[in-house]
Design a protein around this motif. Sequence first.
Motif, PDB file in Angstrom:
ATOM      1  N   LEU A 174      12.860  50.226  60.437  1.00  0.00           N
ATOM      2  CA  LEU A 174      12.569  50.292  61.603  1.00  0.00           C
ATOM      3  C   LEU A 174      11.890  49.011  61.132  1.00  0.00           C
ATOM      4  O   LEU A 174      11.481  47.579  62.114  1.00  0.00           O
ATOM      5  CB  LEU A 174      11.465  51.354  61.937  1.00  0.00           C
ATOM      6  CG  LEU A 174      11.582  49.932  63.940  1.00  0.00           C
ATOM      7  CD1 LEU A 174      12.255  49.753  64.670  1.00  0.00           C
ATOM      8  CD2 LEU A 174      10.499  51.499  64.111  1.00  0.00           C
ATOM      9  N   ALA A 175      11.230  48.781  60.322  1.00  0.00           N
ATOM     10  CA  ALA A 175      10.386  47.292  60.209  1.00  0.00           C
ATOM     11  C   ALA A 175      10.448  46.467  59.744  1.00  0.00           C
ATOM     12  O   ALA A 175       9.962  45.152  60.069  1.00  0.00           O
ATOM     13  CB  ALA A 175       8.891  47.543  59.192  1.00  0.00           C
ATOM     14  N   GLU A 176      12.156  46.434  58.645  1.00  0.00           N
ATOM     15  CA  GLU A 176      12.888  45.606  58.383  1.00  0.00           C
ATOM     16  C   GLU A 176      13.585  44.994  59.322  1.00  0.00           C
ATOM     17  O   GLU A 176      13.696  43.620  59.367  1.00  0.00           O
ATOM     18  CB  GLU A 176      13.667  46.428  57.251  1.00  0.00           C
ATOM     19  CG  GLU A 176      13.015  46.721  55.915  1.00  0.00           C
ATOM     20  CD  GLU A 176      14.021  46.423  54.489  1.00  0.00           C
ATOM     21  OE1 GLU A 176      15.004  46.541  55.098  1.00  0.00           O
ATOM     22  OE2 GLU A 176      13.768  47.564  53.769  1.00  0.00           O
ATOM     23  N   CYS A 177      14.291  45.779  60.033  1.00  0.00           N
ATOM     24  CA  CYS A 177      15.193  45.561  61.665  1.00  0.00           C
ATOM     25  C   CYS A 177      14.318  44.534  62.135  1.00  0.00           C
ATOM     26  O   CYS A 177      14.894  43.602  62.778  1.00  0.00           O
ATOM     27  CB  CYS A 177      15.490  46.752  62.228  1.00  0.00           C
ATOM     28  SG  CYS A 177      17.099  47.132  61.643  1.00  0.00           S
ATOM     29  N   ALA A 178      12.740  44.931  62.436  1.00  0.00           N
ATOM     30  CA  ALA A 178      12.352  44.247  63.385  1.00  0.00           C
ATOM     31  C   ALA A 178      11.484  42.423  62.738  1.00  0.00           C
ATOM     32  O   ALA A 178      11.892  41.642  63.872  1.00  0.00           O
ATOM     33  CB  ALA A 178      10.440  44.926  63.523  1.00  0.00           C
ATOM     34  N   HIS A 179      11.553  42.191  61.246  1.00  0.00           N
ATOM     35  CA  HIS A 179      11.666  41.320  61.249  1.00  0.00           C
ATOM     36  C   HIS A 179      13.051  40.640  60.684  1.00  0.00           C
ATOM     37  O   HIS A 179      12.331  39.485  61.209  1.00  0.00           O
ATOM     38  CB  HIS A 179      11.013  40.707  59.157  1.00  0.00           C
ATOM     39  CG  HIS A 179      10.240  41.959  59.056  1.00  0.00           C
ATOM     40  ND1 HIS A 179       8.592  41.280  59.852  1.00  0.00           N
ATOM     41  CD2 HIS A 179       8.641  43.092  58.895  1.00  0.00           C
ATOM     42  CE1 HIS A 179       7.032  41.681  59.969  1.00  0.00           C
ATOM     43  NE2 HIS A 179       7.249  43.049  59.081  1.00  0.00           N
ATOM     44  N   VAL A 180      13.429  41.223  60.453  1.00  0.00           N
ATOM     45  CA  VAL A 180      14.887  39.974  60.598  1.00  0.00           C
ATOM     46  C   VAL A 180      14.868  40.207  61.886  1.00  0.00           C
ATOM     47  O   VAL A 180      15.459  38.470  62.184  1.00  0.00           O
ATOM     48  CB  VAL A 180      15.934  41.441  60.130  1.00  0.00           C
ATOM     49  CG1 VAL A 180      17.327  40.635  60.524  1.00  0.00           C
ATOM     50  CG2 VAL A 180      16.316  41.543  58.796  1.00  0.00           C
ATOM     51  N   MET A 181      14.873  40.912  63.536  1.00  0.00           N
ATOM     52  CA  MET A 181      15.439  40.600  64.574  1.00  0.00           C
ATOM     53  C   MET A 181      14.422  38.740  65.121  1.00  0.00           C
ATOM     54  O   MET A 181      14.510  37.759  65.278  1.00  0.00           O
ATOM     55  CB  MET A 181      15.377  41.505  65.007  1.00  0.00           C
ATOM     56  CG  MET A 181      16.519  42.495  65.179  1.00  0.00           C
ATOM     57  SD  MET A 181      16.111  43.750  66.500  1.00  0.00           S
ATOM     58  CE  MET A 181      16.635  42.957  67.936  1.00  0.00           C
ATOM     59  N   ARG A 182      13.267  39.423  64.659  1.00  0.00           N
ATOM     60  CA  ARG A 182      12.321  38.620  64.873  1.00  0.00           C
ATOM     61  C   ARG A 182      12.676  36.973  64.164  1.00  0.00           C
ATOM     62  O   ARG A 182      12.682  35.716  64.914  1.00  0.00           O
ATOM     63  CB  ARG A 182      10.581  38.099  64.812  1.00  0.00           C
ATOM     64  CG  ARG A 182      10.224  39.361  65.164  1.00  0.00           C
ATOM     65  CD  ARG A 182       8.294  39.041  65.220  1.00  0.00           C
ATOM     66  NE  ARG A 182       7.519  40.636  65.960  1.00  0.00           N
ATOM     67  CZ  ARG A 182       7.723  40.169  67.361  1.00  0.00           C
ATOM     68  NH1 ARG A 182       8.124  39.024  67.875  1.00  0.00           N
ATOM     69  NH2 ARG A 182       7.501  40.749  68.203  1.00  0.00           N
ATOM     70  N   ALA A 183      12.790  36.709  62.916  1.00  0.00           N
ATOM     71  CA  ALA A 183      13.617  35.590  62.423  1.00  0.00           C
ATOM     72  C   ALA A 183      14.452  34.582  62.664  1.00  0.00           C
ATOM     73  O   ALA A 183      14.939  33.487  63.540  1.00  0.00           O
ATOM     74  CB  ALA A 183      13.300  35.535  60.715  1.00  0.00           C
ATOM     75  N   LEU A 184      16.357  35.444  63.453  1.00  0.00           N
ATOM     76  CA  LEU A 184      17.279  35.353  64.025  1.00  0.00           C
ATOM     77  C   LEU A 184      16.498  34.709  65.376  1.00  0.00           C
ATOM     78  O   LEU A 184      17.032  33.671  66.248  1.00  0.00           O
ATOM     79  CB  LEU A 184      17.198  36.256  64.529  1.00  0.00           C
ATOM     80  CG  LEU A 184      18.823  36.922  62.624  1.00  0.00           C
ATOM     81  CD1 LEU A 184      18.653  38.176  62.840  1.00  0.00           C
ATOM     82  CD2 LEU A 184      19.569  35.629  62.805  1.00  0.00           C
ATOM     83  N   LEU A 185      15.839  35.443  66.058  1.00  0.00           N
ATOM     84  CA  LEU A 185      15.367  34.550  66.901  1.00  0.00           C
ATOM     85  C   LEU A 185      14.573  33.557  67.503  1.00  0.00           C
ATOM     86  O   LEU A 185      14.275  33.079  68.663  1.00  0.00           O
ATOM     87  CB  LEU A 185      14.715  35.480  68.355  1.00  0.00           C
ATOM     88  CG  LEU A 185      15.013  36.692  69.322  1.00  0.00           C
ATOM     89  CD1 LEU A 185      14.842  38.582  69.595  1.00  0.00           C
ATOM     90  CD2 LEU A 185      16.185  36.894  70.067  1.00  0.00           C
ATOM     91  N   ALA A 186      13.745  33.294  66.428  1.00  0.00           N
ATOM     92  CA  ALA A 186      13.457  31.722  65.930  1.00  0.00           C
ATOM     93  C   ALA A 186      14.651  30.920  65.652  1.00  0.00           C
ATOM     94  O   ALA A 186      13.705  29.824  65.645  1.00  0.00           O
ATOM     95  CB  ALA A 186      12.050  32.302  64.603  1.00  0.00           C
ATOM     96  N   GLY A 187      15.492  30.883  65.704  1.00  0.00           N
ATOM     97  CA  GLY A 187      16.260  30.226  64.907  1.00  0.00           C
ATOM     98  C   GLY A 187      16.550  30.311  63.367  1.00  0.00           C
ATOM     99  O   GLY A 187      17.605  29.015  62.963  1.00  0.00           O
TER     100      GLY A 187
END
Length: 321
Positions: A126-139
Amino acid sequence: MTEYGYHASHEQLGPETLLETVRLAEKAGLDQAMCSDHFAPWSKRQGHSGQAWVWLGAAMATTSLRMGVVSAPGDRYHPAVLAQSAATMARMFPARFWLALGSGQALNEHVTGRGWPDKATRNKRLAECAHVMRALLAGETVSHDGLVRVDRARLWSLPEQPPPILGAAVTPPSAADVAVWSDGLITINQVGDAQADTLRAYRDAGGTGPGVLQVHLSWANDHATALEIACDQWREPILGGDVDWELTLPEHFEGAGRFIDADTVESFVRVSLDLDEHADWLRHQAELGFDRIMIHHVGKDQRPFIEAFGEHVLPQLRTSP
């Protein structure tokens, strides 16, 4: 001041019916809404499980409510696909959409056939996924090789502001874990005031975002009917321990749920015919420190509940500090 919202339960009602009820909730004066994201219901008696993201697009397009959803990345949803979904919602409905991430339940995630990890592994994923998603949402363009794998993913239609990403947690240890990466906490009411311990753990671990509480209650014109509704519709989800996260089929939940008596149900679901009692209990949840309270009447007939709470309960809560 605490905000009050409506929880749309996809396990219990068809998506077309939930569209009607969320519009009623807006008309009744609720501030926002959220929905579950299940692949299967808790029991065959509930009997539904519409696709949450398809429904959210329709619900947000036909109301002005802020809305959120609790999803589990890593099995049904690859984090890049979930980030793309969240970005699209936030772009279409600026400042109205929020997303909460949890470690998931086998009931919904087993369908991929990849096996169900233990809790420690799920939390790490879950923590890995959250960090991946934040990076994607940051462009950013993201590649990742861990418990999930991502190859050069990039989101091409980004919102001006990324949506808030909350962490979903039931226990204090899980709340402390999500505090590291989340913009807030969402949890559920438990026996006594145990939900306050979960919120406290989030705060103690450095979590500064809003505390959101999903509350389960049952209301009818008499106590016996309200209790019957709670026992019929919500005894399986309160099994507790590791059971809720590990069982895979509605039939399994029904088998285990046979051993849950009415007293146990009432310890998890607030059952009362008295609207003033419901108002007092909801006010108490706000006093525990929750910023948003998402109300879930566990019955299938939502219109009488929404109309009664809009007329009698919400005005009392609006005058609370």
